[in-house]
Design a protein around this motif. Structure first.
Motif, mmCIF file in Angstrom:
data_model
loop_
_atom_site.group_PDB
_atom_site.id
_atom_site.type_symbol
_atom_site.label_atom_id
_atom_site.label_comp_id
_atom_site.label_asym_id
_atom_site.label_seq_id
_atom_site.Cartn_x
_atom_site.Cartn_y
_atom_site.Cartn_z
ATOM 1 N N ASP A 1 0.879 -1.175 0.000
ATOM 2 C CA ASP A 1 0.000 0.000 0.000
ATOM 3 C C ASP A 1 0.914 1.222 0.000
ATOM 4 O O ASP A 1 2.131 1.093 -0.130
ATOM 5 C CB ASP A 1 -0.970 -0.007 1.194
ATOM 6 N N GLU A 2 0.344 2.411 0.166
ATOM 7 C CA GLU A 2 1.133 3.636 0.078
ATOM 8 C C GLU A 2 2.190 3.760 1.166
ATOM 9 O O GLU A 2 3.103 4.570 1.046
ATOM 10 C CB GLU A 2 0.211 4.856 0.097
ATOM 11 N N GLU A 3 2.100 2.966 2.210
ATOM 12 C CA GLU A 3 3.061 3.085 3.299
ATOM 13 C C GLU A 3 3.873 1.836 3.559
ATOM 14 O O GLU A 3 4.790 1.851 4.384
ATOM 15 C CB GLU A 3 2.310 3.483 4.577
ATOM 16 N N THR A 4 3.570 0.737 2.876
ATOM 17 C CA THR A 4 4.230 -0.526 3.196
ATOM 18 C C THR A 4 4.852 -1.157 1.946
ATOM 19 O O THR A 4 4.159 -1.429 0.969
ATOM 20 C CB THR A 4 3.233 -1.537 3.802
ATOM 21 N N VAL A 5 6.160 -1.352 2.033
ATOM 22 C CA VAL A 5 6.916 -2.038 0.987
ATOM 23 C C VAL A 5 7.761 -3.093 1.681
ATOM 24 O O VAL A 5 8.377 -2.830 2.718
ATOM 25 C CB VAL A 5 7.829 -1.068 0.209
ATOM 26 N N SER A 6 7.786 -4.289 1.134
ATOM 27 C CA SER A 6 8.640 -5.336 1.695
ATOM 28 C C SER A 6 9.535 -5.872 0.579
ATOM 29 O O SER A 6 9.320 -5.592 -0.589
ATOM 30 C CB SER A 6 7.799 -6.453 2.317
ATOM 31 N N ARG A 7 10.516 -6.633 0.978
ATOM 32 C CA ARG A 7 11.415 -7.236 -0.015
ATOM 33 C C ARG A 7 11.599 -8.694 0.322
ATOM 34 O O ARG A 7 11.560 -9.083 1.487
ATOM 35 C CB ARG A 7 12.731 -6.488 -0.102
ATOM 36 N N GLU A 8 11.775 -9.490 -0.738
ATOM 37 C CA GLU A 8 12.013 -10.922 -0.556
ATOM 38 C C GLU A 8 12.992 -11.373 -1.626
ATOM 39 O O GLU A 8 13.005 -10.840 -2.734
ATOM 40 C CB GLU A 8 10.711 -11.707 -0.644
#
Length: 168
Positions: A116-123
């Motif tokens: 969303d506009e505030e949440t970024v994750s990485r894998e």
């Protein structure tokens, strides 16, 4: 833009949620895999062909490179910068992420997931580990000579966010 819906390019893979998120802003999203050129180990090695994207010139308004610059050697970074400029429309925005430190020599490239506009994750992407290079910020800036750097932010995890705009 005058081209209709903005054309967004995410390099190195994206998950369905990221594509949906970007398309939700009206963008036409293209996902392209990226394969950095092999590293020449000595002058005796066969010449490495120039790095090229199989993408149209001036085709994109937003390019998301994520951490892929870290998998290009210092010698091949200028070719990456020229290709990013070639595929970007004048005025296009580039987001490049790069680690400013790294313990080790090899790593698996990461896929970034925008939730969303505030949440970024990485894998980590599946597949083999690759050599990761730690580039000085100035080296990255020089590779992006056809862009104007709008901002460089260092995150707590030592990831640099470089935001740039393609010069006319």
């Amino acid at each position: 833009t005058k081209h209709g819906r903005p054309a967004v390019l995410t390099l190195g893979g994206a998950d369905g949620g990221t594509i949906t998120f970007l398309a939700g802003f009206g963008g036409r999203v293209t996902v392209e895999e990226i394969e950095p050129p092999p590293v020449r180990r000595s002058d005796d090695d066969a010449p490495v062909p120039p790095f090229k994207f199989d993408l149209p010139s001036r085709g994109y308004d937003l390019v998301l490179l994520w951490e892929w610059a870290d998998f290009f050697s210092k010698e091949s970074l200028p070719e990456l910068g020229l290709e990013l400029a070639r595929i970007s429309r004048p005025g296009a925005t580039l987001l490049l992420l790069s680690r400013s430190s790294f313990d080790g020599e090899v790593d698996r490239p990461m896929r970034y997931k925008i939730h969303d506009e505030e949440t970024v994750s990485r894998e980590p992407l599946s597949g083999d580990s690759r050599r990761r290079f730690v580039h000085a910020t100035r080296t990255l800036e020089l590779a992006l000579k056809r862009f104007s750097i709008s901002g460089i932010h260092l995150q707590r995890d030592q990831t640099r966010e470089i935001l740039a705009v393609r010069n006319a």
